[in-house]
Design a protein around this motif. Sequence first.
Motif, PDB file in Angstrom:
ATOM      1  N   ILE A  66     -88.699  30.009  18.800  1.00 52.23           N
ATOM      2  CA  ILE A  66     -90.039  29.908  18.226  1.00 52.23           C
ATOM      3  C   ILE A  66     -90.699  31.280  18.209  1.00 52.23           C
ATOM      4  CG2 ILE A  66     -92.339  28.899  18.545  1.00 52.23           C
ATOM      5  CD1 ILE A  66     -90.985  26.467  19.794  1.00 52.23           C
ATOM      6  N   THR A  67     -90.585  31.992  19.331  1.00 53.88           N
ATOM      7  CA  THR A  67     -91.180  33.332  19.416  1.00 53.88           C
ATOM      8  C   THR A  67     -90.614  34.258  18.351  1.00 53.88           C
ATOM      9  OG1 THR A  67     -91.391  33.052  21.812  1.00 53.88           O
ATOM     10  CG2 THR A  67     -91.613  35.283  20.954  1.00 53.88           C
ATOM     11  N   GLY A  68     -89.303  34.257  18.203  1.00 51.21           N
ATOM     12  CA  GLY A  68     -88.670  35.110  17.213  1.00 51.21           C
ATOM     13  C   GLY A  68     -89.024  34.721  15.785  1.00 51.21           C
ATOM     14  N   LEU A  69     -89.068  33.406  15.513  1.00 55.90           N
ATOM     15  CA  LEU A  69     -89.357  32.933  14.156  1.00 55.90           C
ATOM     16  C   LEU A  69     -90.769  33.285  13.712  1.00 55.90           C
ATOM     17  CD1 LEU A  69     -87.627  29.428  13.907  1.00 55.90           C
ATOM     18  CD2 LEU A  69     -87.077  31.511  12.641  1.00 55.90           C
ATOM     19  N   ILE A  70     -91.725  33.214  14.637  1.00 55.58           N
ATOM     20  CA  ILE A  70     -93.108  33.549  14.283  1.00 55.58           C
ATOM     21  C   ILE A  70     -93.194  34.983  13.777  1.00 55.58           C
ATOM     22  CG2 ILE A  70     -95.420  33.966  15.232  1.00 55.58           C
ATOM     23  CD1 ILE A  70     -95.011  31.540  17.025  1.00 55.58           C
TER      24      ILE A  70
END
Length: 382
Positions: free
Chosen positions: A339-343
């Motif tokens: 999630i962190t990377g995708l944001i």
Amino acid sequence: MVLKTFGWSFAITALGLVAAVFYDGWTAFGVVAILAVLEISLSFDNAVINAGILKKMNAFWQKIFLTVGVLIAVFGMRLVFPVVIVAVSAKLGPIEAVKLALNDKDKYQQLVTDAHPSIAAFGGMFLLMIFLDFIFEERDVQWLRWIERPLAKLGKVDMLSVCIAMIVLLISSFTVATHAHQHGGAHVDKAETVLISGIAGLITYLIVGGLSGFFENRLEEEEEREHEAEEEARKSGKAAPAIVMAGKAAFFMFLYLEVLDASFSFDGVIGAFAITNDIVLMALGLGIGAMYVRSLTVYLVRQGTLDDYVYLEHGAHYAIGALAVILMITIQYEINEVITGLIGVVLIAWSFWSSVRRNSRIAAAEGKATAPGEKAEVSSGL
């Protein structure tokens, strides 16, 4: 161009993967490859921000960033930093901490997880200040104008970003920090730890950012003095030399870059424990990823990508703001690294797409302009 810029990254990748196979077989090979991809996805916004700073520096300091800077990033933040965390949090000597990391991986992972609230508070405050100082600055090019235009007006209030950061830190200390997540799913009160660590992150930003800003202002004064010489060069048909940072100015910008990279690496180091608690594999995988981030930074500078796609820097700063908020939330709640990377990837991809649309509108407007003095109205943001 690609081979010249990414050559060292390709070489380090090959050496790192071979070392992983010799260290613990093909399973280690897969772990290192996954960690490298994780680091690159989490740090792409770091490369964009670094490029914006690095393009102001001369060739010598760009080379220092790629040599000494890489050593600091790979061995300092990806290998030494996790050991230092354990040594400080567990009140162990550095040798004992290294032995623990190599011989008792589960205990080592537990100590690093328990130290996460202080790491998140320090990194979160540092990154939040970067975002706030960017969003409150008045600039000619605006991406999300409905947000950036009113915030730029608010930014005229002195020390507003510091005040907001302190408010966020206080709220975090009395909310998420009172039920900080620890190893094994337990929750403890870490309000004091988070408050102290957050203040340390804020002070670090103010000192390093203040010094780099001071010398950058000195550089601007030098640019003004050399303006006449540039005009003469243009009149004689010669290309005017670009003024780039050198000396003390470049040194403090280099220092700022390293602290910035350290703050970006926090989530990568912590996230790596979701994949492995082996410090050797962690250093190999994250080190490979860090090399690509460095090479990507130089590629963006040499290609002039930030000049062509003007909203990329905006997207990277929004990703920084999102990462700062996520770090503070993870003091109590677990958030998947995907999630962190995708944001960050989504925000940067969005800003890139917006830049392409802007360039297309400008090209179309210039093509339609028929009168010599006609000027087309082109939106600079969304």
